[in-house]
Structures are given as C-alpha cells and as structure tokens.
Design a protein around this motif. Structure first.
Motif, PDB file in Angstrom:
ATOM      1  N   ALA A  77    -136.485  62.096 146.999  1.00 41.87           N
ATOM      2  CA  ALA A  77    -137.832  61.742 147.075  1.00 41.87           C
ATOM      3  C   ALA A  77    -138.180  60.759 148.380  1.00 41.87           C
ATOM      4  N   ARG A  78    -139.396  61.134 148.834  1.00 39.81           N
ATOM      5  CA  ARG A  78    -139.905  60.473 149.956  1.00 39.81           C
ATOM      6  C   ARG A  78    -140.577  59.224 149.764  1.00 39.81           C
ATOM      7  N   PRO A  79    -140.380  58.035 150.420  1.00 35.46           N
ATOM      8  CA  PRO A  79    -141.134  56.790 149.989  1.00 35.46           C
ATOM      9  C   PRO A  79    -142.681  56.864 149.500  1.00 35.46           C
ATOM     10  N   GLY A  80    -143.403  57.858 150.174  1.00 36.12           N
ATOM     11  CA  GLY A  80    -144.687  57.912 149.719  1.00 36.12           C
ATOM     12  C   GLY A  80    -144.980  58.308 148.312  1.00 36.12           C
ATOM     13  N   TRP A  81    -143.973  59.453 147.933  1.00 35.29           N
ATOM     14  CA  TRP A  81    -143.991  59.959 146.675  1.00 35.29           C
ATOM     15  C   TRP A  81    -143.579  58.702 145.636  1.00 35.29           C
ATOM     16  N   LEU A  82    -142.565  58.242 146.090  1.00 33.15           N
ATOM     17  CA  LEU A  82    -142.128  57.253 144.952  1.00 33.15           C
ATOM     18  C   LEU A  82    -143.269  56.029 144.844  1.00 33.15           C
ATOM     19  N   VAL A  83    -143.862  55.696 145.792  1.00 31.96           N
ATOM     20  CA  VAL A  83    -144.838  54.464 145.603  1.00 31.96           C
ATOM     21  C   VAL A  83    -146.211  54.987 144.877  1.00 31.96           C
ATOM     22  N   TRP A  84    -146.606  56.262 145.138  1.00 34.65           N
ATOM     23  CA  TRP A  84    -147.787  56.759 144.505  1.00 34.65           C
ATOM     24  C   TRP A  84    -147.700  57.606 143.125  1.00 34.65           C
TER      25      TRP A  84
END
Length: 326
Positions: A233-240
């Motif tokens: 999982a990428r940081p952008g996906w985790l955050v959003w």
C-alpha cells in the motif's frame, strides 16, 4: 435516543443552566462599565443643542436613570418574557434586528466553515502523505503563515488583488449598488459573498492543517498502516482511504469547537466588506453604546457557541465508538 446521547445532552444542559446566568451578569456589567455615553452617541453632532432636561428625558425613556442592579433585574424580567428590548441604533426591537441580520451572518459563517474545513483537512492529509518532502514543508509553512496573519491584513490583501488589481470581484456589500440582497439574483449575491467568505475561512484553517497532518501521520506509524504498507500500500492510498477515516472525526470535532473563533472573525470580515450581518451590527452597537443590542447579540452568540461545542462532542462520539463507551 441512545443512552450516551441522552446523558450528554443532560450534562450539557446542566452546564448551560449555571453558565448562562453568570454570562448574563458578566455581559451586563461590562456593557454598563463601557466609557461611551449612549445619549451622547445617539445625538451625535447635536450634543451641544441638547440641554440637561432633554438628556434627563432621554435617560428616563431608555431606563438609564435607574441604578445598575435595578436595570439588570428589569432586563432579566424582560428576557424571561422573551423581550430583548429595543435597539437604540436601529430604532427597532432587538429580536427584529437579530432576525433580519442573522441570515446574512449564518450564510457567511457556514460557507467559511465549509471552505476552511475542506482546505484544512485536504492540505493536512496531503502533507502527511508527503512527509519530509517539499510539499509537506510548503504546506506546513503555509499553515504557520495563515495562523500568524491578521484577519484585516488578509481582507485588505484580497481586496487589493481581486477587487482593485484584477477587478474580478466586488469588495463591498451583499448586492450590487442600488439593489438590496433580496432584489439581487443568486449569482450576484454569491459574487459578493466570495471575498468575505475567503477572508473568514482563514480563521482556523492553519491549526486544522497541522492537526489533520498530525493525526494522519500518527496513523501512518500505527501497526495497521505498517502492515498494509508491507503488503504494497502506498502512503497516498493509506492517507486518503483509512487515514481519512482516522482523521475525519477529530478534525470535525476541532473545527466545530472553533465556532466561537469564526463568529469573532465574522465581526472583522463584515466590517471590512460592509456585509449586512450581526458582525457589522455589533460594531455599530458598540460605537453607539447600544446596550440592549449588544446584550442581545452576546446572548445569541453564547447560544451558537454552546451549540457548536455540543455538535463537536456529538460528532466526536458518532465517529469514534471508543468515546461513546467511555
């Protein structure tokens, strides 16, 4: 009604029951000690033509000749009957002034609330997703600048840029010259609303950016996020995705709890942009020592702030089951 909601409402109503009398006494004391003479402010340039007998007659008509404790008891009696008194500045009942101007203020505050919440939460999550890189540093710097910027300076900057320099937006009033707000169409009213709402939305946006970033960053350090990141999982996906659900509740609660700051900021915004709301009426009432109107606006503000804090508590418990259990 669920049990936790009923307990919360009872607790807050009990708090309001002892807070309201103290606030009313404090407000009346502050207004009574104001250095502005209401009679002098009322007659204005004709003060030299008003003799002692006329001043005494005006004071008697307004009830200013009685001692302060007697005036306070009389005011409480009128409040208990639903009578907020008459405004000296507008020569109308205070309840009527509040009803006529509350809509303009609530529209401005509601739009600024939505703008600041969307911008603050969005930039905060973006900063968390790019921790340590230039977008994160730029967003944090922007938040600090917003927090330290005086509201009147932001208003003047927006007027100079968009109204004077580019000529895109009007800098005054709620409708074009020669028209009332009711006579203007929706597009014209929205056009006049943009700059005041943008100015007011600055209030609370900076702290919300930093708060949302901190919550999202804390989630990225949690075992659940580390587990998802280990599986690609990428940081952008985790955050959003999961991070948004983690930060949304606290962000909404913090923003709702700042309702009082928005109301205070609306006084400045309405004064600079000549917006016909309660903020502008507050300034006029203060300059004219209009005690009934000042007290009426202060009570209305107290109730709105109380409801904002109550909404913040309810939102926090709805979005976080752990708070309901506690």
């Amino acid at each position: 009604m669920t049990g936790w909601l009923g307990r919360l409402l009872v607790e807050r109503l009990i708090r309001l029951a002892w807070l309201l009398p103290l606030a009313m006494a404090g407000l009346f004391t502050l207004v009574s000690l104001a250095p502005v003479d209401p009679i002098t402010a009322y007659v204005g340039a004709r003060v030299a033509d008003v003799g002692p007998d006329q001043r005494a007659a005006i004071a008697q008509a307004w009830g200013l000749d009685a001692p302060a404790p007697e005036r306070f008891a009389l005011w409480l009696g009128h409040i208990a009957r639903g009578d907020l008194g008459s405004s000296i500045t507008f020569n109308a009942p205070v309840a009527e002034v509040l009803a006529d101007r509350a809509g303009a203020s609530l529209t401005l505050i509601a739009l600024a609330f939505v703008i600041s919440f969307a911008v603050g939460l969005g930039l905060g999550l973006t900063a968390a997703a790019t921790r340590g890189r230039w977008p994160d540093r730029a967003i944090r710097g922007f938040a600090v600048v917003l927090t330290a910027s005086p509201g009147f300076w932001v208003a003047l900057l927006l007027i100079a840029l968009f109204a004077v320099g580019l000529g895109w937006l009007p800098s005054c009033c709620a409708a074009p010259p020669g028209l009332t707000a009711d006579e203007a169409d929706l597009a014209a009213r929205l056009n006049h609303l943009i700059l005041p709402a943008a100015t007011l939305s600055v209030v609370g946006t900076g702290p919300l950016i930093l708060h949302s970033r901190a919550r999202a960053a804390a989630f990225l350090e949690s075992p659940a996020a580390r587990h998802l990141a280990a599986h690609g999982a990428r940081p952008g996906w985790l955050v959003w995705r999961p991070g948004l659900r983690h930060a949304l509740g606290p962000a909404l609660a913090v923003h709702l709890a700042g309702t009082g700051e928005l109301i205070g900021g609306s006084v400045l915004a309405e004064t600079v942009f000549a917006w016909p709301g309660l903020g502008q009426a507050t300034v006029r009432a203060a300059l004219g020592a209009d005690a009934p109107l000042l007290l009426g606006i202060a009570l209305a503000t107290l109730v709105v702030v109380f409801l904002g804090n109550l909404a913040a508590d309810i939102a926090a418990r709805l979005l976080d089951p752990r708070l309901r259990q506690a």
